[in-house]
Design an enzyme around this catalytic site. Structure first.
Site, PDB file in Angstrom:
ATOM      1  N   SER A 169      -7.346  12.248 -15.574  1.00 37.08           N
ATOM      2  CA  SER A 169      -8.652  11.854 -16.118  1.00 37.08           C
ATOM      3  C   SER A 169      -8.358  11.047 -17.380  1.00 37.08           C
ATOM      4  CB  SER A 169      -9.437  13.117 -16.503  1.00 37.08           C
ATOM      5  OG  SER A 169     -10.514  12.796 -17.359  1.00 37.08           O
ATOM      6  N   TYR A 196     -11.105  21.278 -20.726  1.00 37.32           N
ATOM      7  CA  TYR A 196     -10.871  20.341 -19.613  1.00 37.32           C
ATOM      8  C   TYR A 196      -9.789  19.332 -20.004  1.00 37.32           C
ATOM      9  CZ  TYR A 196     -11.783  16.711 -16.111  1.00 37.32           C
ATOM     10  OH  TYR A 196     -11.656  15.772 -15.095  1.00 37.32           O
TER      11      TYR A 196
HETATM   12  P1  NDP Z   1     -15.659  16.681  -6.903  1.00 34.50           P
HETATM   13  O1  NDP Z   1     -16.297  17.872  -7.500  1.00 34.50           O
HETATM   14  O2  NDP Z   1     -16.472  15.800  -6.033  1.00 34.50           O
HETATM   15  O3  NDP Z   1     -14.339  17.083  -6.124  1.00 34.50           O
HETATM   16  C1  NDP Z   1     -13.500  18.139  -6.547  1.00 34.50           C
HETATM   17  C2  NDP Z   1     -12.680  18.604  -5.366  1.00 34.50           C
HETATM   18  O4  NDP Z   1     -11.829  19.671  -5.802  1.00 34.50           O
HETATM   19  C3  NDP Z   1     -13.541  19.127  -4.229  1.00 34.50           C
HETATM   20  O5  NDP Z   1     -13.060  18.632  -3.009  1.00 34.50           O
HETATM   21  C4  NDP Z   1     -13.349  20.641  -4.312  1.00 34.50           C
HETATM   22  O6  NDP Z   1     -13.389  21.190  -2.991  1.00 34.50           O
HETATM   23  C5  NDP Z   1     -11.921  20.703  -4.850  1.00 34.50           C
HETATM   24  N1  NDP Z   1     -11.610  22.017  -5.417  1.00 34.50           N
HETATM   25  C6  NDP Z   1     -12.183  22.653  -6.467  1.00 34.50           C
HETATM   26  N2  NDP Z   1     -11.631  23.864  -6.620  1.00 34.50           N
HETATM   27  C7  NDP Z   1     -10.694  24.001  -5.646  1.00 34.50           C
HETATM   28  C8  NDP Z   1      -9.800  25.024  -5.269  1.00 34.50           C
HETATM   29  N3  NDP Z   1      -9.744  26.186  -5.928  1.00 34.50           N
HETATM   30  N4  NDP Z   1      -8.977  24.815  -4.216  1.00 34.50           N
HETATM   31  C9  NDP Z   1      -9.039  23.658  -3.534  1.00 34.50           C
HETATM   32  N5  NDP Z   1      -9.849  22.641  -3.825  1.00 34.50           N
HETATM   33  C10 NDP Z   1     -10.678  22.825  -4.882  1.00 34.50           C
HETATM   34  O7  NDP Z   1     -15.078  15.850  -8.149  1.00 34.50           O
HETATM   35  P2  NDP Z   1     -14.092  14.592  -8.246  1.00 34.50           P
HETATM   36  O8  NDP Z   1     -13.891  13.959  -6.947  1.00 34.50           O
HETATM   37  O9  NDP Z   1     -14.589  13.796  -9.360  1.00 34.50           O
HETATM   38  O10 NDP Z   1     -12.755  15.325  -8.732  1.00 34.50           O
HETATM   39  C11 NDP Z   1     -11.473  15.020  -8.218  1.00 34.50           C
HETATM   40  C12 NDP Z   1     -10.490  14.930  -9.366  1.00 34.50           C
HETATM   41  O11 NDP Z   1     -10.811  13.798 -10.162  1.00 34.50           O
HETATM   42  C13 NDP Z   1     -10.499  16.137 -10.302  1.00 34.50           C
HETATM   43  O12 NDP Z   1      -9.172  16.497 -10.621  1.00 34.50           O
HETATM   44  C14 NDP Z   1     -11.211  15.615 -11.531  1.00 34.50           C
HETATM   45  O13 NDP Z   1     -10.833  16.294 -12.701  1.00 34.50           O
HETATM   46  C15 NDP Z   1     -10.751  14.158 -11.522  1.00 34.50           C
HETATM   47  N6  NDP Z   1     -11.594  13.259 -12.315  1.00 34.50           N
HETATM   48  C16 NDP Z   1     -12.876  12.938 -11.945  1.00 34.50           C
HETATM   49  C17 NDP Z   1     -13.647  12.115 -12.735  1.00 34.50           C
HETATM   50  C18 NDP Z   1     -15.060  11.770 -12.396  1.00 34.50           C
HETATM   51  O14 NDP Z   1     -15.754  11.167 -13.237  1.00 34.50           O
HETATM   52  N7  NDP Z   1     -15.534  12.078 -11.205  1.00 34.50           N
HETATM   53  C19 NDP Z   1     -13.118  11.517 -13.962  1.00 34.50           C
HETATM   54  C20 NDP Z   1     -11.786  11.916 -14.250  1.00 34.50           C
HETATM   55  C21 NDP Z   1     -11.062  12.737 -13.444  1.00 34.50           C
HETATM   56  P3  NDP Z   1     -13.999  22.612  -2.585  1.00 34.50           P
HETATM   57  O15 NDP Z   1     -15.085  22.948  -3.562  1.00 34.50           O
HETATM   58  O16 NDP Z   1     -14.492  22.367  -1.189  1.00 34.50           O
HETATM   59  O17 NDP Z   1     -12.828  23.562  -2.627  1.00 34.50           O
END
Ligand code: NDP
Length: 249
Positions: A144, A157
């Site tokens: 991020s 975070y």
């Molecule tokens: P989403 O919430 O759309 O996606 C997050 C994903 O993580 C989901 O598929 C969720 O799947 C999965 N997840 C959460 N907990 C678990 C777990 N315990 N085991 C397995 N999978 C898990 O958000 P983003 O797509 O934005 O996030 C993806 C990455 O991008 C993250 O690391 C986030 O920090 C990073 N990021 C995002 C930004 C943004 O603005 N969107 C900016 C900077 C970084 P499920 O709940 O089905 O398990």
């Protein structure tokens, strides 16, 4: 469109049920990769995999909770059983329940550490032995802009993402010269990430103020493809992708 350096590669993606992970899976599959999707919401994974397959791509999914080292190991084994190989491991799963420290949301701090930091370490522990055995492979960690910036409510975070940035660079230096290691640091990107904010006022603020000028998750998927499609002797270590309008963090 297929890409000769991506075609046929087996790419495992954690947290592929929504947002950035889902976009990466779709984008790489369209370029010819065999994508392996993991997350807890399997009904979502099933739908994404079905759509990839209907468009002629190769994809498989299985349930994954990155807070369990055994589960993460099983995810690697699933990729090997399904496609007999593993070329790229994408540590993408993450949560972002923002809050002020004096709200004492200790359980949420723990969850961020468990998913965002320990989940990445478990991914390394599971995939690195496969890469070391064949002396080839690639890690891409989705961090991020919070891996280099901290502000009110993002303390824990950002701390988890600072940690992943350190882990990424340490891993890069420790592994063999044939294993590639890099990170992609997204700015505000369309996804379900803000849903993990439990304080309704902070959630509203995050959506209304910080997340107005978001870019599509496909922008991060394109950056990921760029890192993978380089020749084997080129290791893209860091890419920061922000919305053009995002100036303050
Ligand atoms: P989403 O919430 O759309 O996606 C997050 C994903 O993580 C989901 O598929 C969720 O799947 C999965 N997840 C959460 N907990 C678990 C777990 N315990 N085991 C397995 N999978 C898990 O958000 P983003 O797509 O934005 O996030 C993806 C990455 O991008 C993250 O690391 C986030 O920090 C990073 N990021 C995002 C930004 C943004 O603005 N969107 C900016 C900077 C970084 P499920 O709940 O089905 O398990």
């Amino acid at each position: 469109m297929e890409n000769q350096r991506i075609k046929g590669k087996v790419v495992a993606i954690t947290g592929a049920s929504s947002g950035i992970g889902e976009a990466i899976a779709r984008h790489l599959a369209a370029k010819g990769a065999k994508v392996v999707l993991g997350a807890r919401r399997t009904h979502k994974l099933e739908q994404v995999v079905k759509e990839i397959q209907n468009s002629g791509g190769e994809a498989a999914f299985t349930s994954l909770d990155v807070t369990s080292p055994d589960h993460v190991k099983e995810f690697v084994q699933f990729a090997l059983d399904t496609y007999q190989d593993l070329d790229v491991w994408i540590n993408n799963a993450g949560v972002m329940p923002l809050s002020y420290l004096n709200q004492y949301k200790v359980k949420e701090w723990e969850r961020m550490v468990d998913v965002n930091v320990k989940g990445v370490l478990y991914g390394i522990a599971a995939a690195l032995p496969v890469f070391e055995k064949k002396d080839r492979g690639q890690f891409i960690n989705i961090t991020s802009v919070g891996d280099r910036w901290v502000g009110p409510t993002s303390t824990v975070y950002s701390a988890t993402k600072f940690a992943v940035r350190a882990i990424t660079d340490g891993l890069r230096q420790e592994v063999s010269q044939h294993i590639r290691v890099g990170l992609i640091a997204p700015g505000a990107t369309e996804s379900e990430l803000a849903d993990s904010i439990s304080d309704p006022q902070l959630k509203k603020l995050a959506i209304e103020q910080f997340r107005v000028d978001t870019i599509s998750a496909d922008a991060i998927a394109r950056a990921t493809a760029y890192a993978i499609e380089q020749p084997d002797d080129v290791d893209v270590n860091e890419i920061v992708v922000r919305p053009t309008a995002q100036k303050s963090f």
